[in-house]
Scaffold this active site. Structure first.
Site, PDB file in Angstrom:
ATOM      1  N   CYS A 147     -24.012 -10.728  30.660  1.00 51.77           N
ATOM      2  CA  CYS A 147     -25.178 -10.097  30.269  1.00 51.77           C
ATOM      3  C   CYS A 147     -25.472 -11.241  29.225  1.00 51.77           C
ATOM      4  O   CYS A 147     -25.588 -12.366  29.403  1.00 51.77           O
ATOM      5  CB  CYS A 147     -25.621  -8.923  29.577  1.00 51.77           C
ATOM      6  SG  CYS A 147     -26.919  -8.114  29.865  1.00 51.77           S
ATOM      7  N   GLU A 155     -18.871  -2.986  34.542  1.00 49.68           N
ATOM      8  CA  GLU A 155     -18.450  -2.223  33.999  1.00 49.68           C
ATOM      9  C   GLU A 155     -19.308  -1.125  34.449  1.00 49.68           C
ATOM     10  O   GLU A 155     -18.464   0.340  33.871  1.00 49.68           O
ATOM     11  CB  GLU A 155     -18.494  -2.617  32.811  1.00 49.68           C
ATOM     12  CG  GLU A 155     -19.014  -2.129  31.853  1.00 49.68           C
ATOM     13  CD  GLU A 155     -20.703  -2.963  31.602  1.00 49.68           C
ATOM     14  OE1 GLU A 155     -21.339  -2.239  31.247  1.00 49.68           O
ATOM     15  OE2 GLU A 155     -20.486  -3.987  32.318  1.00 49.68           O
ATOM     16  N   HIS A 206     -23.933  -5.732  35.041  1.00 53.40           N
ATOM     17  CA  HIS A 206     -22.778  -4.958  34.713  1.00 53.40           C
ATOM     18  C   HIS A 206     -22.102  -4.676  35.456  1.00 53.40           C
ATOM     19  O   HIS A 206     -22.118  -3.234  35.758  1.00 53.40           O
ATOM     20  CB  HIS A 206     -23.161  -3.756  33.921  1.00 53.40           C
ATOM     21  CG  HIS A 206     -24.542  -4.487  32.067  1.00 53.40           C
ATOM     22  ND1 HIS A 206     -23.688  -4.532  31.080  1.00 53.40           N
ATOM     23  CD2 HIS A 206     -25.112  -4.792  32.383  1.00 53.40           C
ATOM     24  CE1 HIS A 206     -24.263  -4.419  30.292  1.00 53.40           C
ATOM     25  NE2 HIS A 206     -25.408  -5.034  30.483  1.00 53.40           N
TER      26      HIS A 206
END
Length: 366
Positions: A257, A345, A343
């Site tokens: 990001c 994760e 993202h």
């Protein structure tokens, strides 16, 4: 707990648009850039994501608070959003794992919000008009005085915010005897990123945002990770300098990001403010190297300039957004450095992008 249910509240946008609703959370006034997230779950993760620091969040899902608050779901130690706008604000919750209601949580964290707003209308307005500042108040219901207060709210463009949400002191995450050591530059990191490293036998040392390359290198890490975070990436000269030195030393590096935008800036690629950004949990991204699509979680209001990327002789594109063809991933030519805008994760359901952590570990070991 405040009996907010009959108390009025007001939302005023920078362009003068006014919405009337009911108070949610703490009684008070708050301001910031207004944005919206289209995710159907994960409101607590949104509230606590440091990338949202200073922003008023509009949730498009109809019910917020219905499954309560569980501390394990937090992505940081505190609420990071500046305020909340929602349709149905549910104090009662039905999840046995939850330990408190959203109202109790907001009062503890001093978060001001407004509910019973036509969020469909509001989101359409923001989508068409673009990102702008806004103010919520449940203590001042005069639109004209709130408009006057809005004049002094700074634009997100040009704001350096990472140093405000970053750790103040270095700390460790994971098992010390793990075979891989990673230095993490915390620009506003989410906890689940560190959990993903820990699950891959990585011992991480997390450094404050303004830490220099030389200071991190003293720990002798095997690789470097540049985190997500809030604000305008172009206002972060200190991080750009650090990333330039990491890549000049040809150290393995991975960024997510804001980290993606910082790698671009470190290589002469500009960033720009988006019309209203990408915020949701179902954005399609194509890995053009592997020729496959991923369903991704996204949260960003700035992006790298596509034209700069395509004419650069330093980077190559690895991922593109299938909705608007914006750049979602790059890697440095001849270097051990790659980044993605989204993202991997996050856990919105699909884990399509978790392979990126494995790729980073493989790069370090290779």
């Amino acid at each position: 707990m405040t009996n907010y249910s009959k108390l009025p509240a007001i939302l005023v946008l920078q362009d003068g648009t006014v919405y009337h609703g009911k108070a949610a959370g703490k009684i008070g006034t708050t301001s910031g850039e207004i944005c919206f997230n289209t995710g159907t779950t994960g409101y607590q993760e949104i509230f606590t994501d440091p990338s949202y620091y200073g922003q008023i969040m509009v949730t498009t899902n109809a019910h917020i608070g219905n499954y309560g608050i569980d501390q394990e779901d937090s992505e940081s130690e505190n609420i990071q959003i500046a305020g909340l706008v929602c349709k149905n604000y549910n104090i009662n919750y039905s999840r046995h794992m939850a330990d408190k209601s959203i109202q109790t949580y907001f009062e503890e964290e001093n978060l001001v919000g407004i509910s019973d707003i036509d969020t469909r209308s509001l989101v359409r307005h923001i989508r068409d008009k673009g990102a702008m500042n806004a103010i919520i108040s449940s203590e001042n219901l005069d639109p004209e005085s709130l408009k006057a207060l809005l004049v002094d709210v700074p634009s997100m463009e040009g704001l350096e915010l990472s140093s405000l949400v970053s750790t103040k002191e270095p700390y460790f995450f994971g098992e010390e005897e793990a075979p891989t050591r990673i230095a993490v530059l915390d620009l506003g990191i989410k906890k689940n990123i560190l959990r993903n490293f820990d699950s891959r036998q990585v011992y991480a040392k997390v450094f404050p945002a303004r830490t220099t390359f030389e200071e991190m290198e003293e720990w002798q890490p095997d690789g470097y990770f540049i985190s997500n975070g809030p604000g305008d990436p172009a206002a972060m000269d200190y991080a750009i300098e650090t990333i330039v030195k990491i890549t000049q030393a040809d150290k393995p590096m991975f960024g997510i990001c804001l980290g993606h935008q910082m790698l671009a800036l470190a290589n002469g690629i500009r960033t720009q403010k988006m019309h209203n950004g990408h915020r949701g949990i179902n954005h399609p991204v194509k890995n053009i190297i592997a020729n496959r699509c991923e369903i991704t979680s996204q949260n960003h209001g700035f992006a790298v300039v596509k034209e700069d990327v395509l004419k650069s002789d330093k980077v190559e594109v690895t991922h593109i957004n299938l909705n608007d063809e914006s750049i979602e991933g790059i890697r440095l030519k001849g270097k051990k450095a790659f980044t993605v805008q989204y993202h991997p994760e996050s856990s919105p359901g699909p884990h399509d992008s978790r392979y990126l952590f494995d790729d980073f570990i493989a790069m370090i070991k290779g």
